[in-house]
Design a protein around this motif. Structure first.
Motif, PDB file in Angstrom:
ATOM      1  N   UNK A  67       2.067  -3.366  61.243  1.00  0.00           N
ATOM      2  CA  UNK A  67       1.673  -2.810  62.537  1.00  0.00           C
ATOM      3  C   UNK A  67       0.299  -2.172  62.481  1.00  0.00           C
ATOM      4  N   UNK A  68       0.026  -1.432  61.419  1.00  0.00           N
ATOM      5  CA  UNK A  68      -1.286  -0.799  61.259  1.00  0.00           C
ATOM      6  C   UNK A  68      -2.395  -1.845  61.176  1.00  0.00           C
ATOM      7  N   UNK A  69      -2.142  -2.900  60.427  1.00  0.00           N
ATOM      8  CA  UNK A  69      -3.132  -3.970  60.302  1.00  0.00           C
ATOM      9  C   UNK A  69      -3.357  -4.639  61.658  1.00  0.00           C
ATOM     10  N   UNK A  70      -2.286  -4.862  62.409  1.00  0.00           N
ATOM     11  CA  UNK A  70      -2.413  -5.468  63.741  1.00  0.00           C
ATOM     12  C   UNK A  70      -3.250  -4.576  64.654  1.00  0.00           C
ATOM     13  N   UNK A  71      -3.051  -3.259  64.594  1.00  0.00           N
ATOM     14  CA  UNK A  71      -3.839  -2.335  65.413  1.00  0.00           C
ATOM     15  C   UNK A  71      -5.313  -2.372  65.017  1.00  0.00           C
ATOM     16  N   UNK A  72      -5.581  -2.425  63.717  1.00  0.00           N
ATOM     17  CA  UNK A  72      -6.964  -2.505  63.255  1.00  0.00           C
ATOM     18  C   UNK A  72      -7.616  -3.798  63.746  1.00  0.00           C
ATOM     19  N   UNK A  73      -6.898  -4.910  63.610  1.00  0.00           N
ATOM     20  CA  UNK A  73      -7.433  -6.194  64.069  1.00  0.00           C
ATOM     21  C   UNK A  73      -7.662  -6.177  65.581  1.00  0.00           C
ATOM     22  N   UNK A  74      -6.731  -5.595  66.310  1.00  0.00           N
ATOM     23  CA  UNK A  74      -6.867  -5.527  67.773  1.00  0.00           C
ATOM     24  C   UNK A  74      -8.107  -4.725  68.158  1.00  0.00           C
ATOM     25  N   UNK A  75      -8.317  -3.584  67.517  1.00  0.00           N
ATOM     26  CA  UNK A  75      -9.497  -2.772  67.807  1.00  0.00           C
ATOM     27  C   UNK A  75     -10.784  -3.527  67.534  1.00  0.00           C
ATOM     28  N   UNK A  76     -10.851  -4.211  66.407  1.00  0.00           N
ATOM     29  CA  UNK A  76     -12.039  -4.991  66.060  1.00  0.00           C
ATOM     30  C   UNK A  76     -12.269  -6.108  67.074  1.00  0.00           C
ATOM     31  N   UNK A 119      -8.664 -11.601  70.376  1.00  0.00           N
ATOM     32  CA  UNK A 119      -7.462 -11.171  69.641  1.00  0.00           C
ATOM     33  C   UNK A 119      -6.847 -12.336  68.875  1.00  0.00           C
ATOM     34  N   UNK A 120      -6.758 -13.499  69.518  1.00  0.00           N
ATOM     35  CA  UNK A 120      -6.148 -14.666  68.868  1.00  0.00           C
ATOM     36  C   UNK A 120      -6.966 -15.137  67.664  1.00  0.00           C
ATOM     37  N   UNK A 121      -8.277 -14.886  67.676  1.00  0.00           N
ATOM     38  CA  UNK A 121      -9.090 -15.228  66.504  1.00  0.00           C
ATOM     39  C   UNK A 121      -8.692 -14.364  65.309  1.00  0.00           C
ATOM     40  N   UNK A 122      -8.282 -13.133  65.581  1.00  0.00           N
ATOM     41  CA  UNK A 122      -7.831 -12.234  64.520  1.00  0.00           C
ATOM     42  C   UNK A 122      -6.431 -12.609  64.035  1.00  0.00           C
ATOM     43  N   UNK A 123      -5.548 -12.874  64.995  1.00  0.00           N
ATOM     44  CA  UNK A 123      -4.145 -13.166  64.677  1.00  0.00           C
ATOM     45  C   UNK A 123      -3.550 -13.881  65.888  1.00  0.00           C
ATOM     46  N   UNK A 124      -3.025 -15.080  65.698  1.00  0.00           N
ATOM     47  CA  UNK A 124      -2.484 -15.883  66.795  1.00  0.00           C
ATOM     48  C   UNK A 124      -1.404 -15.151  67.592  1.00  0.00           C
ATOM     49  N   UNK A 125      -0.767 -14.168  66.984  1.00  0.00           N
ATOM     50  CA  UNK A 125       0.327 -13.449  67.660  1.00  0.00           C
ATOM     51  C   UNK A 125      -0.164 -12.327  68.566  1.00  0.00           C
ATOM     52  N   UNK A 126      -1.448 -11.996  68.519  1.00  0.00           N
ATOM     53  CA  UNK A 126      -1.973 -10.873  69.297  1.00  0.00           C
ATOM     54  C   UNK A 126      -2.392 -11.295  70.706  1.00  0.00           C
ATOM     55  N   UNK A 127      -1.980 -10.498  71.680  1.00  0.00           N
ATOM     56  CA  UNK A 127      -2.391 -10.652  73.085  1.00  0.00           C
ATOM     57  C   UNK A 127      -2.065  -9.326  73.782  1.00  0.00           C
ATOM     58  N   UNK A 128      -2.586  -9.157  74.985  1.00  0.00           N
ATOM     59  CA  UNK A 128      -2.354  -7.902  75.704  1.00  0.00           C
ATOM     60  C   UNK A 128      -1.758  -8.130  77.086  1.00  0.00           C
TER      61      UNK A 128
END
Length: 162
Positions: A67-76, A119-128
């Motif tokens: 979760x922490x890594x996902x938050x960092x990736x989302x912020x970036x 977001x998807x460039x960071x992780x395919x599972x990320x979206x808002x």
């Protein structure tokens, strides 16, 4: 030390208290008529962003670390699509605040598409999911935050019904 206090230690984004102060400063400038470069303050919008399915990251084998890594990736990812003058902060948990000047509803939808692509460039599972409130004269940060929060809740409810 003061700069560190303004930033969320996990994402490096503005903390909620400092982010809200930045937005309030813009609102005071609007009231004083000091924002000539943004021809129309009512084209400013406060956006609440919530990571879709964030709980799943914390349920992975890595637990909270994922979760922490996902938050960092989302912020970036979100920082990459900001323009000069845009402001981004972590409101708490997996919620982010975005203050955009010079927007209209069509351009806002494009900006959210840009955020989701980043977001998807960071992780395919990320979206808002997102909700928003356009500035109207006399509004303060709490008005914008409240309106965007209600809009976000409605967007999440509509998404669950699909």
């Amino acid at each position: 030390a003061q700069e560190i206090a303004k930033r969320d230690e996990l994402t490096g984004l503005y903390r909620r208290w400092f982010f809200s102060r930045c937005v309030e400063n813009d609102l005071k400038s609007f009231a004083a008529g000091n924002r000539a470069r943004e021809s129309d303050p009512t084209s400013s919008v406060f956006v609440m962003l919530d990571l879709k399915g964030f709980a799943l990251f914390n349920e992975l084998d890595e637990g909270q670390v994922a979760g922490d890594i996902a938050l960092q990736h989302a912020g970036e990812a979100m920082k990459r699509v900001l323009r000069s003058g845009d402001k981004l902060g972590r409101m708490g948990g997996d919620e982010f605040g975005l203050w955009l000047l010079g927007m209209n509803p069509a351009r806002l939808a494009e900006k959210i598409d840009e955020i989701n692509a980043s977001l998807r460039k960071e992780d395919q599972r990320l979206a808002v999911h997102y909700g928003y409130e356009f500035f109207k004269p006399g509004m303060d940060f709490q008005d914008l935050y409240g309106g965007a929060s209600v809009s976000l809740r409605k967007a999440k409810e509509a998404s669950r019904k699909k």
